[in-house]
Design a protein around this motif. Structure first.
Motif, mmCIF file in Angstrom:
data_model
loop_
_atom_site.group_PDB
_atom_site.id
_atom_site.type_symbol
_atom_site.label_atom_id
_atom_site.label_comp_id
_atom_site.label_asym_id
_atom_site.label_seq_id
_atom_site.Cartn_x
_atom_site.Cartn_y
_atom_site.Cartn_z
ATOM 1 N N ILE A 159 82.916 5.720 -1.218
ATOM 2 C CA ILE A 159 82.980 4.961 0.036
ATOM 3 C C ILE A 159 84.427 4.706 0.436
ATOM 4 N N VAL A 160 85.229 4.248 -0.531
ATOM 5 C CA VAL A 160 86.641 3.982 -0.238
ATOM 6 C C VAL A 160 87.366 5.284 0.093
ATOM 7 N N GLY A 161 87.046 6.352 -0.652
ATOM 8 C CA GLY A 161 87.684 7.631 -0.387
ATOM 9 C C GLY A 161 87.354 8.177 0.987
ATOM 10 N N VAL A 162 86.095 8.031 1.398
ATOM 11 C CA VAL A 162 85.697 8.485 2.730
ATOM 12 C C VAL A 162 86.409 7.671 3.809
ATOM 13 N N ALA A 163 86.518 6.356 3.588
ATOM 14 C CA ALA A 163 87.227 5.513 4.566
ATOM 15 C C ALA A 163 88.673 5.962 4.711
ATOM 16 N N ALA A 164 89.333 6.242 3.571
ATOM 17 C CA ALA A 164 90.719 6.708 3.635
ATOM 18 C C ALA A 164 90.807 8.066 4.311
ATOM 19 N N GLY A 165 89.858 8.955 4.005
ATOM 20 C CA GLY A 165 89.864 10.278 4.618
ATOM 21 C C GLY A 165 89.644 10.225 6.122
ATOM 22 N N VAL A 166 88.715 9.362 6.550
ATOM 23 C CA VAL A 166 88.473 9.206 7.987
ATOM 24 C C VAL A 166 89.720 8.657 8.677
ATOM 25 N N GLY A 167 90.358 7.674 8.041
ATOM 26 C CA GLY A 167 91.586 7.123 8.608
ATOM 27 C C GLY A 167 92.671 8.178 8.718
ATOM 28 N N ASN A 168 92.799 9.006 7.686
ATOM 29 C CA ASN A 168 93.810 10.057 7.699
ATOM 30 C C ASN A 168 93.551 11.065 8.814
ATOM 31 N N ALA A 169 92.271 11.459 8.948
ATOM 32 C CA ALA A 169 91.913 12.406 10.012
ATOM 33 C C ALA A 169 92.157 11.795 11.384
ATOM 34 N N LEU A 170 91.822 10.513 11.548
ATOM 35 C CA LEU A 170 92.038 9.847 12.829
ATOM 36 C C LEU A 170 93.521 9.769 13.151
ATOM 37 N N MET A 182 87.075 -5.350 2.965
ATOM 38 C CA MET A 182 88.516 -5.341 3.182
ATOM 39 C C MET A 182 89.186 -4.179 2.458
ATOM 40 N N VAL A 183 88.678 -3.804 1.285
ATOM 41 C CA VAL A 183 89.246 -2.657 0.564
ATOM 42 C C VAL A 183 89.049 -1.379 1.381
ATOM 43 N N ALA A 184 87.845 -1.226 1.954
ATOM 44 C CA ALA A 184 87.587 -0.048 2.786
ATOM 45 C C ALA A 184 88.482 -0.056 4.032
ATOM 46 N N VAL A 185 88.670 -1.228 4.635
ATOM 47 C CA VAL A 185 89.543 -1.330 5.804
ATOM 48 C C VAL A 185 90.975 -0.954 5.441
ATOM 49 N N LEU A 186 91.452 -1.440 4.296
ATOM 50 C CA LEU A 186 92.810 -1.108 3.867
ATOM 51 C C LEU A 186 92.943 0.393 3.627
ATOM 52 N N GLY A 187 91.933 1.000 2.985
ATOM 53 C CA GLY A 187 91.984 2.438 2.749
ATOM 54 C C GLY A 187 92.059 3.225 4.043
ATOM 55 N N THR A 200 93.061 2.091 7.028
ATOM 56 C CA THR A 200 94.322 1.794 7.712
ATOM 57 C C THR A 200 95.477 2.536 7.068
ATOM 58 N N ALA A 201 95.525 2.531 5.730
ATOM 59 C CA ALA A 201 96.594 3.234 5.028
ATOM 60 C C ALA A 201 96.532 4.734 5.305
ATOM 61 N N GLY A 202 95.320 5.294 5.339
ATOM 62 C CA GLY A 202 95.191 6.713 5.628
ATOM 63 C C GLY A 202 95.677 7.065 7.020
ATOM 64 N N LEU A 203 95.271 6.270 8.011
ATOM 65 C CA LEU A 203 95.678 6.528 9.390
ATOM 66 C C LEU A 203 97.191 6.420 9.544
ATOM 67 N N CYS A 204 97.767 5.346 9.011
ATOM 68 C CA CYS A 204 99.196 5.105 9.213
ATOM 69 C C CYS A 204 100.053 6.072 8.401
ATOM 70 N N GLN A 205 99.583 6.444 7.211
ATOM 71 C CA GLN A 205 100.346 7.413 6.432
ATOM 72 C C GLN A 205 100.396 8.761 7.141
ATOM 73 N N ALA A 206 99.278 9.157 7.761
ATOM 74 C CA ALA A 206 99.260 10.425 8.499
ATOM 75 C C ALA A 206 100.255 10.396 9.653
ATOM 76 N N LEU A 207 100.266 9.318 10.427
ATOM 77 C CA LEU A 207 101.198 9.224 11.543
ATOM 78 C C LEU A 207 102.646 9.180 11.063
ATOM 79 N N ALA A 208 102.892 8.464 9.977
ATOM 80 C CA ALA A 208 104.256 8.376 9.461
ATOM 81 C C ALA A 208 104.756 9.733 8.970
#
Length: 455
Positions: free
Chosen positions: A307-318, A357-362, A364-372
């Motif tokens: 679940i956390v991994g998928v949240a991070a992956g979705v954030g990264n893709a977004l 909150m852990v899923a939200v952080l994952g 958010t971190a994925g999305l922002c790391q991709a943009l950075a």
């Protein structure tokens, strides 16, 4: 009587034609899902001039790269995390990080100059990285079931080959830009293709894992062989090296080339991305062990981590998709903004620790790391001269990999306390934010004068 004989003869002569047409119709129906999908993929990757410039071929090559890497990840995941007791798993992961960090420390001053020496062989370098991983995947297939220590040198080789491919790929992108394409948009399109291929290949790898632990590695081997062939089909201009020379960025009196000489935007962007990469390594390993011992309510350890991994992956893709759409002209401002967003999310997660909150952080971190990372790539491609760009990418990738290792080491060393862990995560982001925010904003103000468009 003759009339009926003629009708019968005509009917019998038409029968094979009808059968043939029916057979062709069935064949087209069976092939349509595959040929239609292939045409759709080719149309998407070659859109907006990417086909004519050669960027489309790089996009497809990177998709194969991402699919192969995730196959190897699937094959190794259960061996590392879920098939041994927690204490033993921590020891194995610590060994993996040690084996990973030491060679990268030694390779840091070597990778850049080595790639600078083969400016005419970028296609061969990418093909070599692909075929090296194909061979290592076969090597690991014999040991993945037992989890023997021979997995770790092979995994290290896969990591080094993957990073070498990434360095060359980043240096190649500016050569393949279609007219009107910005660097951030091109980087985003390439990265997004890799992410989409990863999403498609992951369930296939899991299915192969059910057949046998070595089968995802066989799949990875086949993909990397295909990638090796495709690398040689890239446009010849990829290997053009007109005006290139070995990097000698010695503007501050250093005796050795240093990333401190490439300008404040690249330097601060790299520092910020190092903090993001350290956060990524920390979250991966800390949450892997935390969720194994304390899974999300009502879920198993594997599902919790998924679940956390998928949240991070979705954030990264977004984040990658947003990078392709974003019209801003300041990569420095993008990096500063996403740092503030992740810092806020990490502090909130530490204060109100819980599954959501852990899923939200994952995410958010994925999305922002991709943009950075997209913004850092654009800064290097914008501010570093082409003749030294490969060295700059090599050194930056090495530093980011080492930051990931340091973050992972902190993650496996911490006690399995969620609030403590998220506080440490917030501290990692805060350190990067405080050391770079002023420099990034100053650089953004200085670069407000008209210049080449990068986003």
């Amino acid at each position: 009587m003759g009339h009926y004989d003629g009708v019968a003869a005509a009917s019998s002569s038409e029968e094979p034609g009808r059968l043939g047409r029916a057979g062709r119709a069935v064949g087209r129906a069976l092939h349509l899902p595959f040929t239609g999908t292939a045409r759709g993929i080719r149309k998407a990757t070659h859109a907006h001039g990417a086909g004519e410039s050669g960027l489309g071929k790089l996009i497809e090559l990177h998709a194969v790269n991402g699919a192969g890497d995730v196959m190897i990840t699937v094959a190794l995941a259960s061996t590392v995390f879920f098939s041994v007791p927690t204490d033993e798993a921590r020891g194995r992961v610590a060994l993996y990080l040690a084996v990973t960090m030491a060679p990268f420390t030694l390779l840091a001053p070597v990778i850049g100059p080595l790639l600078d020496r083969i400016p005419h062989g970028r296609r061969a370098a990418m093909a070599g990285a692909m075929l090296t991983r194909a061979l290592l995947a076969l090597t690991m297939s014999g040991a993945v079931a037992t989890g023997g220590l021979e997995l770790y040198p092979a995994a290290l080789g896969v990591l080094v080959a993957s990073k070498a491919y990434g360095v060359v790929r980043s240096a190649v992108v500016p050569r393949l830009l279609p007219p009107g394409f910005s660097l951030v948009k091109a980087n985003s399109r390439v990265t997004l293709a890799g992410l989409l291929a990863t999403g498609v290949a992951a369930p296939i790898g899991i299915g192969l894992q059910q057949v046998g632990p070595q089968w995802p590695l066989y799949g990875a081997c086949a993909l990397f062989i295909l990638g090796g062939y495709w690398a040689f089909t890239m446009p010849p201009k990829v290997d053009s090296a007109k005006g290139e020379r070995k990097a000698h960025m010695l503007t501050h009196g250093e005796k050795k080339p240093s990333l401190r000489t490439v300008g404040p935007s690249v330097l601060h962007g790299l520092q910020a991305n190092a903090a993001f990469r350290a956060l990524s390594g920390f979250l991966i390993f800390f949450l892997a062990f935390l969720l194994r011992e304390h899974p999300l309510p009502g879920q198993s350890a594997a599902v919790s981590l998924g679940i956390v991994g998928v949240a991070a992956g979705v954030g990264n893709a977004l984040g990658t998709a947003v990078g392709a759409w974003l019209k801003a002209r300041g990569p420095e401002v993008i990096i500063a903004t996403v740092q503030a967003v992740v810092l806020t999310a990490a502090i909130t997660t530490a204060a109100f620790f819980g599954a959501g909150m852990v899923a939200v952080l994952g995410a958010t971190a994925g999305l922002c790391q991709a943009l950075a990372k997209l913004s850092l790539d654009a800064l290097i491609q914008r501010d570093v001269p082409e003749e030294v760009r490969t060295s700059a990418f090599a050194r930056s990738e090495t530093l980011l990999q080492m930051a990931w290792v340091v973050g992972g080491a902190i993650g496996i060393a911490l006690p399995l306390n969620g609030t403590l862990g998220m506080s440490v995560a917030a501290g990692i982001v805060a350190l990067g934010f405080l050391t770079t925010i002023r420099g990034l904003l100053d650089a953004a103000r200085r670069s407000s004068t008209p210049r080449a468009r990068v986003a």
